[in-house]
Design a protein around this motif. Structure first.
Motif, PDB file in Angstrom:
ATOM      1  N   GLN A  61      10.538  -2.726  -6.364  1.00 23.26           N
ATOM      2  CA  GLN A  61       9.527  -1.770  -6.865  1.00 23.26           C
ATOM      3  C   GLN A  61       9.976  -0.313  -6.706  1.00 23.26           C
ATOM      4  O   GLN A  61       9.718   0.521  -7.568  1.00 23.26           O
ATOM      5  CB  GLN A  61       8.197  -2.006  -6.127  1.00 23.26           C
ATOM      6  CG  GLN A  61       7.017  -1.350  -6.805  1.00 23.26           C
ATOM      7  CD  GLN A  61       5.659  -1.905  -6.372  1.00 23.26           C
ATOM      8  OE1 GLN A  61       4.699  -1.171  -6.282  1.00 23.26           O
ATOM      9  NE2 GLN A  61       5.549  -3.194  -6.132  1.00 23.26           N
ATOM     10  N   CYS A  62      10.661  -0.002  -5.602  1.00 22.03           N
ATOM     11  CA  CYS A  62      10.970   1.413  -5.316  1.00 22.03           C
ATOM     12  C   CYS A  62      12.303   1.858  -5.903  1.00 22.03           C
ATOM     13  O   CYS A  62      12.645   3.045  -5.821  1.00 22.03           O
ATOM     14  CB  CYS A  62      10.921   1.671  -3.808  1.00 22.03           C
ATOM     15  SG  CYS A  62      12.130   0.732  -2.855  1.00 22.03           S
ATOM     16  N   GLY A  63      13.062   0.915  -6.490  1.00 22.72           N
ATOM     17  CA  GLY A  63      14.390   1.252  -7.000  1.00 22.72           C
ATOM     18  C   GLY A  63      14.388   1.778  -8.423  1.00 22.72           C
ATOM     19  O   GLY A  63      13.349   1.973  -9.041  1.00 22.72           O
ATOM     20  N   VAL A  64      15.583   2.003  -8.953  1.00 20.97           N
ATOM     21  CA  VAL A  64      15.805   2.423 -10.337  1.00 20.97           C
ATOM     22  C   VAL A  64      15.092   3.756 -10.641  1.00 20.97           C
ATOM     23  O   VAL A  64      14.281   3.850 -11.570  1.00 20.97           O
ATOM     24  CB  VAL A  64      15.425   1.315 -11.347  1.00 20.97           C
ATOM     25  CG1 VAL A  64      15.984   1.635 -12.736  1.00 20.97           C
ATOM     26  CG2 VAL A  64      15.940  -0.047 -10.909  1.00 20.97           C
ATOM     27  N   ALA A  65      15.386   4.759  -9.813  1.00 24.30           N
ATOM     28  CA  ALA A  65      14.954   6.154 -10.022  1.00 24.30           C
ATOM     29  C   ALA A  65      13.484   6.404  -9.713  1.00 24.30           C
ATOM     30  O   ALA A  65      13.020   7.539  -9.806  1.00 24.30           O
ATOM     31  CB  ALA A  65      15.287   6.645 -11.436  1.00 24.30           C
ATOM     32  N   ARG A  66      12.766   5.384  -9.319  1.00 28.33           N
ATOM     33  CA  ARG A  66      11.317   5.521  -9.063  1.00 28.33           C
ATOM     34  C   ARG A  66      11.018   6.624  -8.040  1.00 28.33           C
ATOM     35  O   ARG A  66      10.067   7.372  -8.176  1.00 28.33           O
ATOM     36  CB  ARG A  66      10.805   4.149  -8.596  1.00 28.33           C
ATOM     37  CG  ARG A  66       9.368   3.994  -8.198  1.00 28.33           C
ATOM     38  CD  ARG A  66       8.317   4.353  -9.215  1.00 28.33           C
ATOM     39  NE  ARG A  66       8.401   3.807 -10.530  1.00 28.33           N
ATOM     40  CZ  ARG A  66       7.607   4.234 -11.551  1.00 28.33           C
ATOM     41  NH1 ARG A  66       6.685   5.170 -11.355  1.00 28.33           N
ATOM     42  NH2 ARG A  66       7.748   3.736 -12.752  1.00 28.33           N
ATOM     43  N   THR A  67      11.840   6.721  -6.995  1.00 31.27           N
ATOM     44  CA  THR A  67      11.567   7.724  -5.948  1.00 31.27           C
ATOM     45  C   THR A  67      12.291   9.046  -6.179  1.00 31.27           C
ATOM     46  O   THR A  67      12.229   9.940  -5.346  1.00 31.27           O
ATOM     47  CB  THR A  67      11.977   7.210  -4.547  1.00 31.27           C
ATOM     48  OG1 THR A  67      13.409   7.064  -4.513  1.00 31.27           O
ATOM     49  CG2 THR A  67      11.302   5.886  -4.209  1.00 31.27           C
ATOM     50  N   GLY A  85       0.787  -1.238   0.000  1.00 34.58           N
ATOM     51  CA  GLY A  85       0.000   0.000   0.000  1.00 34.58           C
ATOM     52  C   GLY A  85       0.812   1.277   0.000  1.00 34.58           C
ATOM     53  O   GLY A  85       0.404   2.276   0.601  1.00 34.58           O
ATOM     54  N   ILE A  86       1.946   1.284  -0.714  1.00 35.72           N
ATOM     55  CA  ILE A  86       2.794   2.495  -0.789  1.00 35.72           C
ATOM     56  C   ILE A  86       2.996   3.043   0.622  1.00 35.72           C
ATOM     57  O   ILE A  86       2.611   4.172   0.960  1.00 35.72           O
ATOM     58  CB  ILE A  86       2.198   3.574  -1.730  1.00 35.72           C
ATOM     59  CG1 ILE A  86       1.765   2.955  -3.068  1.00 35.72           C
ATOM     60  CG2 ILE A  86       3.204   4.687  -1.986  1.00 35.72           C
ATOM     61  CD1 ILE A  86       2.884   2.457  -3.968  1.00 35.72           C
ATOM     62  N   ARG A  87       3.591   2.192   1.457  1.00 35.43           N
ATOM     63  CA  ARG A  87       3.851   2.608   2.841  1.00 35.43           C
ATOM     64  C   ARG A  87       5.350   2.805   3.024  1.00 35.43           C
ATOM     65  O   ARG A  87       6.112   1.831   3.067  1.00 35.43           O
ATOM     66  CB  ARG A  87       3.335   1.530   3.808  1.00 35.43           C
ATOM     67  CG  ARG A  87       1.830   1.306   3.668  1.00 35.43           C
ATOM     68  CD  ARG A  87       1.255   0.564   4.837  1.00 35.43           C
ATOM     69  NE  ARG A  87       1.729  -0.809   4.955  1.00 35.43           N
ATOM     70  CZ  ARG A  87       1.337  -1.642   5.908  1.00 35.43           C
ATOM     71  NH1 ARG A  87       0.503  -1.223   6.851  1.00 35.43           N
ATOM     72  NH2 ARG A  87       1.785  -2.878   5.943  1.00 35.43           N
ATOM     73  N   PRO A  88       5.795   4.062   3.115  1.00 35.35           N
ATOM     74  CA  PRO A  88       7.233   4.312   3.254  1.00 35.35           C
ATOM     75  C   PRO A  88       7.698   4.148   4.699  1.00 35.35           C
ATOM     76  O   PRO A  88       6.969   4.469   5.632  1.00 35.35           O
ATOM     77  CB  PRO A  88       7.396   5.783   2.831  1.00 35.35           C
ATOM     78  CG  PRO A  88       6.030   6.287   2.498  1.00 35.35           C
ATOM     79  CD  PRO A  88       5.024   5.316   3.016  1.00 35.35           C
ATOM     80  N   LEU A  89       8.913   3.655   4.846  1.00 38.43           N
ATOM     81  CA  LEU A  89       9.599   3.769   6.138  1.00 38.43           C
ATOM     82  C   LEU A  89      10.140   5.194   6.204  1.00 38.43           C
ATOM     83  O   LEU A  89      10.609   5.715   5.196  1.00 38.43           O
ATOM     84  CB  LEU A  89      10.810   2.836   6.164  1.00 38.43           C
ATOM     85  CG  LEU A  89      10.635   1.376   6.531  1.00 38.43           C
ATOM     86  CD1 LEU A  89      11.984   0.691   6.425  1.00 38.43           C
ATOM     87  CD2 LEU A  89      10.058   1.208   7.927  1.00 38.43           C
ATOM     88  N   GLY A 118       3.844   8.289  -0.220  1.00 37.59           N
ATOM     89  CA  GLY A 118       4.854   7.746  -1.115  1.00 37.59           C
ATOM     90  C   GLY A 118       5.912   8.772  -1.417  1.00 37.59           C
ATOM     91  O   GLY A 118       5.960   9.834  -0.783  1.00 37.59           O
ATOM     92  N   GLN A 119       6.750   8.447  -2.365  1.00 33.13           N
ATOM     93  CA  GLN A 119       7.851   9.343  -2.702  1.00 33.13           C
ATOM     94  C   GLN A 119       8.130   9.272  -4.193  1.00 33.13           C
ATOM     95  O   GLN A 119       8.027   8.210  -4.801  1.00 33.13           O
ATOM     96  CB  GLN A 119       9.097   8.929  -1.923  1.00 33.13           C
ATOM     97  CG  GLN A 119      10.268   9.853  -2.160  1.00 33.13           C
ATOM     98  CD  GLN A 119      11.088  10.045  -0.909  1.00 33.13           C
ATOM     99  OE1 GLN A 119      11.274   9.118  -0.136  1.00 33.13           O
ATOM    100  NE2 GLN A 119      11.577  11.250  -0.701  1.00 33.13           N
ATOM    101  N   GLY A 120       8.506  10.429  -4.756  1.00 33.67           N
ATOM    102  CA  GLY A 120       8.822  10.464  -6.176  1.00 33.67           C
ATOM    103  C   GLY A 120       7.595  10.087  -6.988  1.00 33.67           C
ATOM    104  O   GLY A 120       6.479  10.523  -6.699  1.00 33.67           O
ATOM    105  N   LEU A 121       7.798   9.225  -7.978  1.00 30.21           N
ATOM    106  CA  LEU A 121       6.679   8.782  -8.807  1.00 30.21           C
ATOM    107  C   LEU A 121       6.208   7.392  -8.370  1.00 30.21           C
ATOM    108  O   LEU A 121       5.748   6.590  -9.178  1.00 30.21           O
ATOM    109  CB  LEU A 121       7.060   8.827 -10.289  1.00 30.21           C
ATOM    110  CG  LEU A 121       7.191  10.266 -10.833  1.00 30.21           C
ATOM    111  CD1 LEU A 121       7.757  10.271 -12.251  1.00 30.21           C
ATOM    112  CD2 LEU A 121       5.859  11.012 -10.786  1.00 30.21           C
TER     113      LEU A 121
END
Ligand SMILES: *Cc1c(COP(=O)(O)O)cnc(C)c1O
Length: 397
Positions: free
Chosen positions: A217-223, A188-192, A326-329
């Motif tokens: 999922q969150c890697g490779v420039a996504r955030t 659920g797009i839950r950031p630490l 969330g963060q970034g895109l």
């Protein structure tokens, strides 16, 4: 009668014949704005000309050779990943699940090499998603994923999400590793928070436990940074990567420090397809593009624009949405209604989104989405929300 495709998915009645950047074109010509991007896979959009060129150029030369030989395309991509990250070494896989399997094996091997073969416990978190292999479902441990598949691989303990007190109580010098997504995707797009990620790193340092980050999922420039953990200024010992790294071509990787990978000598692990020339040619092009500081700056700029517009959307539909996170895109709209209803309403407005746990609608657009497309996306989400019955005060209390 069972369908000819094993019915493990509830599929939407949509099929696409072509993709162009942020758009998918359906049979019949309808154009859909794609805010799912194959679940964070098509990071550079559909049919990206640079990736098509990298793929077709390599396809005319050599697709596959086994890992019994030197593979220069694989070497180039490994060198790029080592140059741009904490890692000293890389193993290529075809998927995130296979990366999870190796991360788990590597942690066990590390302790076994140190003469502590019984130090196998890996701490994970509720709501996690690490893939669908028997090891990965045991790691995440959710009822939905493990039901009927027992006995499960032993050695995992799930802690409440983001509960640092629970982690402090659970971690000890008998813990092999902590495995966590910096931002839960399926969960659920839950950031630490950055602070929590630093706490986890510190607890691992105190006990010697390895830190395994799942950045599939969150890697490779996504955030907006090459990898999400960079925001917190910590580094893992082992990291799983997949999805965006192949831009749509199946590719995954495990990145590790020399220390964490010490036991992984010849014969201890392998893959037939992992690191094949075709996948690595595409992965190299993806890395060349996303490591450009100007590209990352654009992701961050567009992410603020999208986030600001989504805050407006939440304000317009307080009975539908609760907030943005969330963060970034890699953004989530926490919903007051079932997110699946929004996904379905989105089909009517030709905008594609992805549901997630914790009543969250996921937005994972191509990182190449334009400002105009962002405005159009939010207009379409607004129109989709307007077709739905808001939750009543009663049902949200
Ligand atoms: C998608 C995903 C995986 C599994 O990757 P596959 O390529 O589907 O095997 C693992 N971890 C996370 C965080 C993911 O989002």
């Amino acid at each position: 009668m069972i369908p000819s495709i094993l019915p493990t998915y509830n599929r939407a009645p949509l099929s696409f014949v072509r993709g162009e950047g942020s758009w998918l074109i359906a049979e019949g010509g309808g154009r859909y704005l794609d805010l799912g991007a194959g679940i964070a896979v098509n990071a550079l959009g559909h049919a990206n000309p640079d990736l098509v060129a990298a793929l077709t150029e390599q396809a005319g030369k050599l697709w596959h050779v086994s890992n019994l030989y030197q593979i220069p395309e694989q070497q180039r991509l490994a060198d790029l990943l080592v140059t741009h990250t904490f890692a000293d070494t890389v193993f290529f896989t075809n998927s995130g699940t296979e990366a999870a399997e190796l991360a788990i094996k590597m942690a066990r091997k590390y302790w076994s090499e140190k003469g502590a073969g019984d130090r196998i416990e890996i701490l994970t978190f509720e709501g996690a998603f690490h893939g669908r292999s028997t090891g990965a479902i045991a790691a995440a441990g959710s009822e939905k994923m493990v039901k009927g598949y027992g006995p499960l691989m032993p050695g995992f303990r799930q802690l409440p999400w983001g509960d640092m007190a629970a982690l402090k109580a659970a971690i000890s010098d008998a813990t092999a590793a902590v495995m966590v997504e910096p931002i839960q995707g399926e969960g659920g797009i839950r950031p630490l928070s950055d602070e929590d990620l630093r706490t986890i790193r510190a607890l691992c340092d105190e006990t010697g436990a390895l830190l395994i980050l799942d950045e599939v999922q969150c890697g490779v420039a996504r955030t907006g940074r090459l990898f999400a953990h960079e925001w917190a200024d910590v580094t893992p010992d082992i990291m799983m990567v997949a999805k965006g790294i192949g831009g749509g071509f199946p590719l995954g990787a495990v990145l590790a420090t020399e220390m964490a990978a010490a036991g992984m000598v010849a014969g201890t692990h392998g893959s037939t397809y992992g690191g094949n020339p075709l996948a690595c040619a595409v992965g190299t092009k993806v890395m060349e593009i996303v490591t450009d500081p100007a590209f990352l700056a654009e992701v961050n700029r567009k992410a603020s624009l999208l986030r600001q517009k989504l805050e407006g959307l939440v304000a317009t539909h307080p009975g539908i949405f609760e907030g943005v996170r969330g963060q970034g895109l890699m953004l989530g709209l926490k919903c007051r209604i079932a997110p699946a209803d929004l996904v379905r309403a989105g089909y009517g407005e030709h905008v594609l989104t992805v549901p997630a746990a914790d009543d969250t609608l996921r937005l994972l657009p191509p990182l190449t989405i334009t400002d105009d497309e962002i405005a159009e996306a939010v207009r379409r989400l607004d129109a989709a929300a307007a077709t739905l019955q808001p939750a009543t005060a009663d049902s949200t209390a």
